[in-house]
Design a protein around this motif. Structure first.
Motif, PDB file in Angstrom:
ATOM      1  N   ARG A 201      10.940  -2.863   0.294  1.00 16.68           N
ATOM      2  CA  ARG A 201      10.013  -3.752   1.009  1.00 16.68           C
ATOM      3  C   ARG A 201       8.898  -2.942   1.688  1.00 16.68           C
ATOM      4  O   ARG A 201       7.726  -3.311   1.610  1.00 16.68           O
ATOM      5  CB  ARG A 201      10.769  -4.574   2.047  1.00 16.68           C
ATOM      6  CG  ARG A 201       9.869  -5.509   2.855  1.00 16.68           C
ATOM      7  CD  ARG A 201      10.670  -6.386   3.788  1.00 16.68           C
ATOM      8  NE  ARG A 201      11.511  -7.307   3.031  1.00 16.68           N
ATOM      9  CZ  ARG A 201      12.278  -8.233   3.605  1.00 16.68           C
ATOM     10  NH1 ARG A 201      12.318  -8.339   4.927  1.00 16.68           N
ATOM     11  NH2 ARG A 201      13.006  -9.042   2.858  1.00 16.68           N
ATOM     12  N   ASP A 204       6.512  -1.293  -0.968  1.00 12.64           N
ATOM     13  CA  ASP A 204       5.546  -2.259  -1.499  1.00 12.64           C
ATOM     14  C   ASP A 204       4.474  -2.591  -0.469  1.00 12.64           C
ATOM     15  O   ASP A 204       3.299  -2.782  -0.814  1.00 12.64           O
ATOM     16  CB  ASP A 204       6.258  -3.538  -1.935  1.00 12.64           C
ATOM     17  CG  ASP A 204       7.135  -3.332  -3.165  1.00 12.64           C
ATOM     18  OD1 ASP A 204       6.941  -2.317  -3.867  1.00 12.64           O
ATOM     19  OD2 ASP A 204       8.019  -4.183  -3.415  1.00 12.64           O
ATOM     20  N   SER A 205       4.885  -2.647   0.812  1.00 10.92           N
ATOM     21  CA  SER A 205       3.924  -2.950   1.876  1.00 10.92           C
ATOM     22  C   SER A 205       2.886  -1.837   2.008  1.00 10.92           C
ATOM     23  O   SER A 205       1.695  -2.096   2.193  1.00 10.92           O
ATOM     24  CB  SER A 205       4.652  -3.148   3.215  1.00 10.92           C
ATOM     25  OG  SER A 205       5.517  -4.269   3.162  1.00 10.92           O
ATOM     26  N   TYR A 208       0.425  -1.946  -0.790  1.00 11.22           N
ATOM     27  CA  TYR A 208      -0.544  -3.027  -0.583  1.00 11.22           C
ATOM     28  C   TYR A 208      -1.506  -2.702   0.549  1.00 11.22           C
ATOM     29  O   TYR A 208      -2.696  -3.012   0.485  1.00 11.22           O
ATOM     30  CB  TYR A 208       0.209  -4.329  -0.288  1.00 11.22           C
ATOM     31  CG  TYR A 208      -0.708  -5.511  -0.036  1.00 11.22           C
ATOM     32  CD1 TYR A 208      -1.347  -6.154  -1.112  1.00 11.22           C
ATOM     33  CD2 TYR A 208      -0.930  -5.984   1.247  1.00 11.22           C
ATOM     34  CE1 TYR A 208      -2.191  -7.237  -0.892  1.00 11.22           C
ATOM     35  CE2 TYR A 208      -1.777  -7.060   1.475  1.00 11.22           C
ATOM     36  CZ  TYR A 208      -2.401  -7.681   0.407  1.00 11.22           C
ATOM     37  OH  TYR A 208      -3.237  -8.742   0.619  1.00 11.22           O
ATOM     38  N   ASN A 209      -1.001  -2.048   1.602  1.00  9.24           N
ATOM     39  CA  ASN A 209      -1.805  -1.682   2.762  1.00  9.24           C
ATOM     40  C   ASN A 209      -1.504  -0.236   3.143  1.00  9.24           C
ATOM     41  O   ASN A 209      -0.676   0.021   4.018  1.00  9.24           O
ATOM     42  CB  ASN A 209      -1.510  -2.619   3.933  1.00  9.24           C
ATOM     43  CG  ASN A 209      -2.319  -2.272   5.175  1.00  9.24           C
ATOM     44  OD1 ASN A 209      -3.327  -1.556   5.097  1.00  9.24           O
ATOM     45  ND2 ASN A 209      -1.881  -2.746   6.332  1.00  9.24           N
TER      46      ASN A 209
END
Length: 226
Positions: A201, A204-205, A208-209
């Motif tokens: 998690r 992936d975060s 993305y950022n």
């Protein structure tokens, strides 16, 4: 032979991907600031990410006074401070401004190895700045695959070198671990544990950022009180 073949593929792909904007030459119009403060305007003829055999990407480009001029001059990252596109294409400027910085490319035998190249600014906080650029995915290269990925790196306060930490959506602290083996070992271990503990998690975060990674670095400073 295989390496040469892959390099040829890279060169072909990059040339097509970064072909000049024949529909709008102004998209190639840039203002280049040299290290001595001199500003040169012109049109990019060969981009810094265009394929080059036996030479790293993001280290040089060519410029001419007009879109199709024959007066082509090559500029190297060692001589350039920044590049600004005259025609803006994004509100936040992420694609319109590049800077020349030292980027770490360490190995166990040469932990301090660096090379100056062109990078884009992603953001910053009180602990440092984050940059990004497009380059060859070296991990996939070792697997016989050829692709260009976005690479992110951070330049911590107190250091003048950008250290890569993510290629594509894969986080790796190898470069950071090698560069800071003697000077910031506790810091790297802290960040490593936080990233591993966060699991898929968090990974992936961050993909993305990416600025979340720099926030984790800041957390170390706050917890250690340094």
């Amino acid at each position: 032979m295989k390496r040469i073949f892959l390099a040829l593929i890279m060169a072909t792909v990059c040339v097509f991907a970064n072909a000049q904007h024949a529909d709008d030459p102004e998209k190639d119009h840039v203002s280049v600031t040299l290290n001595d403060g001199t500003v040169v305007e012109g049109y990019v003829r060969t981009y810094w990410v265009d394929g080059k055999l036996f030479k790293r990407m993001n280290t040089s480009f060519t410029l001419s006074e007009t879109p199709d001029g024959n007066d082509v001059t090559e500029y190297d990252a060692d001589d350039v401070r920044s590049i600004d596109f005259v025609k803006k294409t994004s509100e936040d400027g992420r694609y319109d401004h590049l800077e020349s910085h030292l980027v770490a490319n360490p190995s166990l035998l040469k932990p301090k190895r660096v090379q100056r190249q062109f990078v884009y600014v992603e953001g910053e906080n009180e602990l440092g700045k984050m940059y990004w650029w497009n380059g060859v995915d070296s991990q996939n290269m070792q697997l016989g695959k050829m692709n260009i990925s976005t690479i992110y790196g951070v330049c911590l306060k107190g250091d003048s070198v950008i250290v890569p930490f993510m290629t594509g959506n894969v986080i790796s602290l190898n470069a950071m671990r090698i560069r800071y083996k003697k000077t910031r070992r506790d810091f790297v271990e802290y960040v490593d544990k936080r990233v591993l503990k966060g699991g898929r998690r968090l990974w992936d975060s961050i993909a993305y950022n990416p600025m979340l990674f720099l926030e984790i670095c800041r957390d170390y400073k706050e917890e250690e009180g340094t």
